[in-house]
Design a protein around this motif. Structure first.
Motif, PDB file in Angstrom:
ATOM      1  N   MET A  54       0.754  -1.274  -0.053  1.00 32.19           N
ATOM      2  CA  MET A  54      -0.004  -0.075   0.003  1.00 32.19           C
ATOM      3  C   MET A  54       0.762   0.994  -0.066  1.00 32.19           C
ATOM      4  O   MET A  54       1.887   1.233   0.807  1.00 32.19           O
ATOM      5  CB  MET A  54      -0.854  -0.102   1.307  1.00 32.19           C
ATOM      6  N   HIS A  55       0.578   2.007  -0.889  1.00 31.99           N
ATOM      7  CA  HIS A  55       1.357   3.277  -0.991  1.00 31.99           C
ATOM      8  C   HIS A  55       0.419   4.514  -0.527  1.00 31.99           C
ATOM      9  O   HIS A  55      -0.603   4.370  -0.245  1.00 31.99           O
ATOM     10  CB  HIS A  55       1.539   3.621  -2.493  1.00 31.99           C
ATOM     11  N   THR A  56       1.137   5.614   0.136  1.00 31.81           N
ATOM     12  CA  THR A  56       0.729   6.812   0.741  1.00 31.81           C
ATOM     13  C   THR A  56       0.601   7.762  -0.566  1.00 31.81           C
ATOM     14  O   THR A  56       1.251   7.543  -1.470  1.00 31.81           O
ATOM     15  CB  THR A  56       1.428   7.517   1.743  1.00 31.81           C
ATOM     16  N   VAL A  57      -0.666   8.195  -0.866  1.00 30.47           N
ATOM     17  CA  VAL A  57      -1.082   9.244  -2.122  1.00 30.47           C
ATOM     18  C   VAL A  57      -1.152  10.398  -1.676  1.00 30.47           C
ATOM     19  O   VAL A  57      -1.830  10.839  -0.618  1.00 30.47           O
ATOM     20  CB  VAL A  57      -2.244   8.565  -2.936  1.00 30.47           C
ATOM     21  N   VAL A  58      -0.589  11.417  -2.539  1.00 31.19           N
ATOM     22  CA  VAL A  58      -0.945  12.864  -2.290  1.00 31.19           C
ATOM     23  C   VAL A  58      -1.248  13.463  -3.597  1.00 31.19           C
ATOM     24  O   VAL A  58      -0.885  13.019  -4.613  1.00 31.19           O
ATOM     25  CB  VAL A  58       0.471  13.594  -2.090  1.00 31.19           C
ATOM     26  N   ASN A  59      -2.516  14.021  -3.420  1.00 26.00           N
ATOM     27  CA  ASN A  59      -3.297  14.802  -4.616  1.00 26.00           C
ATOM     28  C   ASN A  59      -3.301  16.156  -4.422  1.00 26.00           C
ATOM     29  O   ASN A  59      -3.698  16.761  -3.336  1.00 26.00           O
ATOM     30  CB  ASN A  59      -4.572  14.109  -4.906  1.00 26.00           C
ATOM     31  N   LEU A  60      -2.852  16.948  -5.458  1.00 24.88           N
ATOM     32  CA  LEU A  60      -3.010  18.312  -5.604  1.00 24.88           C
ATOM     33  C   LEU A  60      -4.083  18.867  -6.770  1.00 24.88           C
ATOM     34  O   LEU A  60      -3.734  18.169  -7.603  1.00 24.88           O
ATOM     35  CB  LEU A  60      -1.699  19.042  -5.655  1.00 24.88           C
ATOM     36  N   TYR A  61      -4.905  19.773  -6.336  1.00 25.02           N
ATOM     37  CA  TYR A  61      -5.850  20.243  -7.227  1.00 25.02           C
ATOM     38  C   TYR A  61      -5.993  21.472  -7.314  1.00 25.02           C
ATOM     39  O   TYR A  61      -5.742  22.022  -6.281  1.00 25.02           O
ATOM     40  CB  TYR A  61      -7.442  19.456  -6.811  1.00 25.02           C
ATOM     41  N   SER A  62      -6.212  22.047  -8.362  1.00 27.80           N
ATOM     42  CA  SER A  62      -6.355  23.778  -8.424  1.00 27.80           C
ATOM     43  C   SER A  62      -7.502  23.994  -9.630  1.00 27.80           C
ATOM     44  O   SER A  62      -7.509  23.183 -10.634  1.00 27.80           O
ATOM     45  CB  SER A  62      -5.124  24.352  -8.892  1.00 27.80           C
ATOM     46  N   LYS A  63      -8.005  25.117  -9.372  1.00 27.57           N
ATOM     47  CA  LYS A  63      -8.969  25.526 -10.605  1.00 27.57           C
ATOM     48  C   LYS A  63      -8.367  26.412 -11.453  1.00 27.57           C
ATOM     49  O   LYS A  63      -8.593  26.844 -12.440  1.00 27.57           O
ATOM     50  CB  LYS A  63     -10.307  26.303  -9.983  1.00 27.57           C
ATOM     51  N   GLU A  64      -6.924  26.842 -11.106  1.00 21.39           N
ATOM     52  CA  GLU A  64      -6.486  27.711 -11.856  1.00 21.39           C
ATOM     53  C   GLU A  64      -5.062  27.078 -12.383  1.00 21.39           C
ATOM     54  O   GLU A  64      -4.190  26.550 -11.677  1.00 21.39           O
ATOM     55  CB  GLU A  64      -5.946  29.053 -11.098  1.00 21.39           C
ATOM     56  N   SER A  65      -4.964  27.298 -13.740  1.00 25.81           N
ATOM     57  CA  SER A  65      -3.862  26.735 -14.557  1.00 25.81           C
ATOM     58  C   SER A  65      -2.518  27.320 -13.879  1.00 25.81           C
ATOM     59  O   SER A  65      -2.393  28.646 -13.698  1.00 25.81           O
ATOM     60  CB  SER A  65      -4.087  27.044 -16.005  1.00 25.81           C
ATOM     61  N   GLY A  66      -1.574  26.408 -13.769  1.00 30.63           N
ATOM     62  CA  GLY A  66      -0.027  26.762 -13.431  1.00 30.63           C
ATOM     63  C   GLY A  66       0.201  27.077 -11.984  1.00 30.63           C
ATOM     64  O   GLY A  66       1.164  27.011 -11.491  1.00 30.63           O
ATOM     65  N   GLU A  67      -0.905  26.861 -10.956  1.00 34.65           N
ATOM     66  CA  GLU A  67      -0.606  26.867  -9.632  1.00 34.65           C
ATOM     67  C   GLU A  67       0.088  25.659  -9.051  1.00 34.65           C
ATOM     68  O   GLU A  67       1.247  25.963  -8.367  1.00 34.65           O
ATOM     69  CB  GLU A  67      -2.126  27.151  -8.859  1.00 34.65           C
ATOM     70  N   ILE A  68      -0.277  24.660  -9.490  1.00 33.95           N
ATOM     71  CA  ILE A  68       0.372  23.365  -9.081  1.00 33.95           C
ATOM     72  C   ILE A  68       1.876  23.398  -9.534  1.00 33.95           C
ATOM     73  O   ILE A  68       2.668  23.117  -8.708  1.00 33.95           O
ATOM     74  CB  ILE A  68      -0.508  22.187  -9.372  1.00 33.95           C
ATOM     75  N   SER A  69       1.990  23.711 -10.690  1.00 33.66           N
ATOM     76  CA  SER A  69       3.479  23.719 -11.130  1.00 33.66           C
ATOM     77  C   SER A  69       4.295  24.707 -10.651  1.00 33.66           C
ATOM     78  O   SER A  69       5.380  24.287 -10.036  1.00 33.66           O
ATOM     79  CB  SER A  69       3.429  24.098 -12.573  1.00 33.66           C
ATOM     80  N   LYS A  70       3.709  25.747 -10.059  1.00 29.11           N
ATOM     81  CA  LYS A  70       4.634  26.841  -9.535  1.00 29.11           C
ATOM     82  C   LYS A  70       4.629  26.185  -8.062  1.00 29.11           C
ATOM     83  O   LYS A  70       5.950  26.441  -7.460  1.00 29.11           O
ATOM     84  CB  LYS A  70       3.721  28.273  -9.000  1.00 29.11           C
ATOM     85  N   PHE A  71       3.736  25.831  -7.392  1.00 29.89           N
ATOM     86  CA  PHE A  71       3.949  25.052  -6.176  1.00 29.89           C
ATOM     87  C   PHE A  71       5.235  23.828  -6.117  1.00 29.89           C
ATOM     88  O   PHE A  71       6.133  24.075  -5.428  1.00 29.89           O
ATOM     89  CB  PHE A  71       2.727  24.480  -5.451  1.00 29.89           C
ATOM     90  N   LEU A  72       4.963  23.088  -7.125  1.00 28.81           N
ATOM     91  CA  LEU A  72       5.791  21.956  -7.133  1.00 28.81           C
ATOM     92  C   LEU A  72       7.370  22.421  -7.370  1.00 28.81           C
ATOM     93  O   LEU A  72       8.288  21.829  -6.975  1.00 28.81           O
ATOM     94  CB  LEU A  72       5.417  20.900  -7.983  1.00 28.81           C
ATOM     95  N   SER A  73       7.591  23.379  -8.231  1.00 24.62           N
ATOM     96  CA  SER A  73       8.808  23.795  -8.809  1.00 24.62           C
ATOM     97  C   SER A  73       9.248  24.544  -7.529  1.00 24.62           C
ATOM     98  O   SER A  73      10.547  24.241  -7.528  1.00 24.62           O
ATOM     99  CB  SER A  73       8.584  25.023  -9.804  1.00 24.62           C
TER     100      SER A  73
END
Length: 93
Positions: A1-20
């Protein structure tokens, strides 16, 4: 069993900025509104949870985690500290 992390956003680019910022390198995503990562060691998600909460005012994203298959928990300012403490209690190694 793996632990899973999901990130969601309604605004394009937000997740990429955070992860970068989190990984300290440029991150490009195929789906810029959703990101999922599986971790073999559940303790590893404590860092991304802490960073997410510390920067929650800078990014318009939501985080959901799964420690048990099929059950997801929304990470918020109100429960992040308790989740991190629980991780270290449940997985003390």
């Amino acid at each position: 069993m793996h632990t899973v992390v999901n990130l969601y956003s309604k605004e394009s680019g937000e997740i990429s900025k955070f992860l970068s910022k989190f990984y300290n390198k440029e991150i490009k995503l195929e789906n810029d509104l959703k990101w999922e990562n599986k971790y073999e060691n559940s303790i590893e998600i404590a860092d991304i949870i802490g960073t997410f909460i510390d920067n929650s005012d800078k990014y318009k994203i939501n985080m959901w985690i799964s420690l048990d298959e099929g059950a997801f928990l929304n990470v918020s300012n109100d429960n992040a500290d308790s989740i991190i403490r629980y991780l270290y209690e449940r997985y003390p190694y």
